[in-house]
Design an enzyme around this catalytic site. Sequence first.
Site, PDB file in Angstrom:
ATOM      1  N   SER A  17      79.636  81.713 -17.960  1.00 54.73           N
ATOM      2  CA  SER A  17      80.131  81.251 -16.665  1.00 54.73           C
ATOM      3  C   SER A  17      81.481  81.922 -16.431  1.00 54.73           C
ATOM      4  O   SER A  17      82.157  82.331 -17.377  1.00 54.73           O
ATOM      5  CB  SER A  17      80.257  79.723 -16.623  1.00 54.73           C
ATOM      6  OG  SER A  17      81.069  79.236 -17.682  1.00 54.73           O
ATOM      7  N   GLU A  19      85.263  81.972 -14.108  1.00 52.11           N
ATOM      8  CA  GLU A  19      86.204  81.278 -13.228  1.00 52.11           C
ATOM      9  C   GLU A  19      86.872  82.272 -12.290  1.00 52.11           C
ATOM     10  O   GLU A  19      87.326  83.341 -12.713  1.00 52.11           O
ATOM     11  CB  GLU A  19      87.279  80.551 -14.033  1.00 52.11           C
ATOM     12  CG  GLU A  19      88.301  79.840 -13.120  1.00 52.11           C
ATOM     13  CD  GLU A  19      89.397  79.147 -13.886  1.00 52.11           C
ATOM     14  OE1 GLU A  19      89.098  78.099 -14.497  1.00 52.11           O
ATOM     15  OE2 GLU A  19      90.547  79.648 -13.875  1.00 52.11           O
ATOM     16  N   GLY A 111      95.598  68.013 -12.977  1.00 52.93           N
ATOM     17  CA  GLY A 111      96.481  68.933 -12.268  1.00 52.93           C
ATOM     18  C   GLY A 111      97.875  68.936 -12.866  1.00 52.93           C
ATOM     19  O   GLY A 111      98.282  67.991 -13.558  1.00 52.93           O
ATOM     20  N   ASP A 112      98.604  70.009 -12.613  1.00 52.54           N
ATOM     21  CA  ASP A 112      99.970  70.126 -13.133  1.00 52.54           C
ATOM     22  C   ASP A 112     100.912  69.220 -12.346  1.00 52.54           C
ATOM     23  O   ASP A 112     100.683  68.940 -11.162  1.00 52.54           O
ATOM     24  CB  ASP A 112     100.459  71.576 -13.026  1.00 52.54           C
ATOM     25  CG  ASP A 112      99.663  72.523 -13.909  1.00 52.54           C
ATOM     26  OD1 ASP A 112      99.224  72.086 -14.990  1.00 52.54           O
ATOM     27  OD2 ASP A 112      99.472  73.686 -13.502  1.00 52.54           O
ATOM     28  N   TYR A 151      91.296  70.688 -24.721  1.00 52.56           N
ATOM     29  CA  TYR A 151      92.419  71.476 -25.227  1.00 52.56           C
ATOM     30  C   TYR A 151      92.354  71.606 -26.750  1.00 52.56           C
ATOM     31  O   TYR A 151      92.823  70.724 -27.476  1.00 52.56           O
ATOM     32  CB  TYR A 151      93.745  70.815 -24.811  1.00 52.56           C
ATOM     33  CG  TYR A 151      93.898  70.752 -23.310  1.00 52.56           C
ATOM     34  CD1 TYR A 151      94.528  71.788 -22.627  1.00 52.56           C
ATOM     35  CD2 TYR A 151      93.369  69.688 -22.584  1.00 52.56           C
ATOM     36  CE1 TYR A 151      94.642  71.753 -21.243  1.00 52.56           C
ATOM     37  CE2 TYR A 151      93.472  69.651 -21.195  1.00 52.56           C
ATOM     38  CZ  TYR A 151      94.112  70.685 -20.531  1.00 52.56           C
ATOM     39  OH  TYR A 151      94.216  70.653 -19.170  1.00 52.56           O
ATOM     40  N   ASP A 164      94.706  63.282 -27.229  1.00 52.20           N
ATOM     41  CA  ASP A 164      93.987  64.222 -26.368  1.00 52.20           C
ATOM     42  C   ASP A 164      92.488  63.901 -26.358  1.00 52.20           C
ATOM     43  O   ASP A 164      91.842  63.908 -25.297  1.00 52.20           O
ATOM     44  CB  ASP A 164      94.196  65.642 -26.903  1.00 52.20           C
ATOM     45  CG  ASP A 164      94.753  66.577 -25.857  1.00 52.20           C
ATOM     46  OD1 ASP A 164      95.425  66.101 -24.935  1.00 52.20           O
ATOM     47  OD2 ASP A 164      94.502  67.789 -25.963  1.00 52.20           O
ATOM     48  N   PHE A 222     102.261  82.601 -20.450  1.00 49.83           N
ATOM     49  CA  PHE A 222     101.369  81.565 -19.921  1.00 49.83           C
ATOM     50  C   PHE A 222     100.886  80.655 -21.044  1.00 49.83           C
ATOM     51  O   PHE A 222     100.823  79.432 -20.885  1.00 49.83           O
ATOM     52  CB  PHE A 222     100.195  82.232 -19.210  1.00 49.83           C
ATOM     53  CG  PHE A 222      99.313  81.281 -18.453  1.00 49.83           C
ATOM     54  CD1 PHE A 222      99.842  80.240 -17.717  1.00 49.83           C
ATOM     55  CD2 PHE A 222      97.931  81.438 -18.468  1.00 49.83           C
ATOM     56  CE1 PHE A 222      99.026  79.363 -17.011  1.00 49.83           C
ATOM     57  CE2 PHE A 222      97.103  80.571 -17.771  1.00 49.83           C
ATOM     58  CZ  PHE A 222      97.657  79.531 -17.047  1.00 49.83           C
ATOM     59  N   HIS A 272      82.835  80.395 -21.257  1.00 51.44           N
ATOM     60  CA  HIS A 272      83.433  80.368 -19.923  1.00 51.44           C
ATOM     61  C   HIS A 272      84.563  81.385 -19.896  1.00 51.44           C
ATOM     62  O   HIS A 272      85.548  81.243 -20.627  1.00 51.44           O
ATOM     63  CB  HIS A 272      83.970  78.964 -19.632  1.00 51.44           C
ATOM     64  CG  HIS A 272      84.445  78.756 -18.231  1.00 51.44           C
ATOM     65  ND1 HIS A 272      83.622  78.876 -17.129  1.00 51.44           N
ATOM     66  CD2 HIS A 272      85.677  78.436 -17.734  1.00 51.44           C
ATOM     67  CE1 HIS A 272      84.299  78.625 -16.030  1.00 51.44           C
ATOM     68  NE2 HIS A 272      85.555  78.363 -16.366  1.00 51.44           N
TER      69      HIS A 272
END
Length: 308
Positions: A17, A19, A111-112, A151, A164, A222, A272
């Site tokens: 897949s 993104e 979301g961040d 994660y 987590d 990042f 992914h």
Amino acid sequence: MAIHTLYPAERGNLRLSFEYFPPKSDDMEAQLFDTVAALSVFDPAFVTVTYGAGGSTKARSLTAVQRMINDEGFANTAAHLTCVGATKAEVDAVVDEFINKGVRHFVVLRGDPQGGIGARYEPFPGGYENAAALVAAIRAKGDFEISVSAYPEKHPESPDVAADIDTLKRKVDNGATRALTQFFFDNNDFERYLERVRRAGINIPVVPGIMPINNLAGITKFAGLCGAKVPEAIVTRLIHLDESPEERVKEATHIAAEQIVDLARRGLRDFHLYTMNRSPLVAAVCDLVGFERMAPAAAQSRSAGAAA
């Protein structure tokens, strides 16, 4: 250098897949769909389109998703959604809009923080408090595929891996059907994480997220923000190649291919890939691993069937 190509018998039922992110300009839109066309020959099981915090890319995301479904033939296009910067009613309206565009698969993320990565997260007043709550709301609307995040090296805001995994379990208990991981580069980290996930009674597919390295400095920065690490062995292989772009791309291709092959030999069947809306490096990785390309006629028939 490790063996980086799978034998035909090993490829079995491997699935890909991809993104993508919504374009910000006409030129970026052309690049996006050139990339989509170039990678469609690998017949991905699904593709995903990201969504900016607080709906900052809402219109562009809707347009990209609609084109993926109607023009490019990707019926199982997944739309990303976040909880940030919007009330429940506003998020629900976006969900309904995506559903009306033909979406049957969502990637649900908290979301961040609105203050950016590293800032303290606070739920938006009147909004969904976290991804688990948004998963439950979408599940109540119907029998959709719902992917969520995971994660392997722990979310940077989580106190530990156990917390987590508790968060992931709440999302699964509320109806999530798949987890897509943050990118990582150490397969041992992923394997240890997956073992703990299974011991926690979480049995949905956990799909490794693979990030081919287009830019070492960029990905290192990042990764630091995301709580991931770039192993020194990878840095050593790439750092001296900044002035040799062809060699750098070749080495980056080998690194990503080796990671996928090793995971496949550990029993993983789904992968992914984060494309960054660029096809050359991703396509080179897929070719090196040994993923089969569709015949041109078959690839064209996908789009023709969507347009009919």
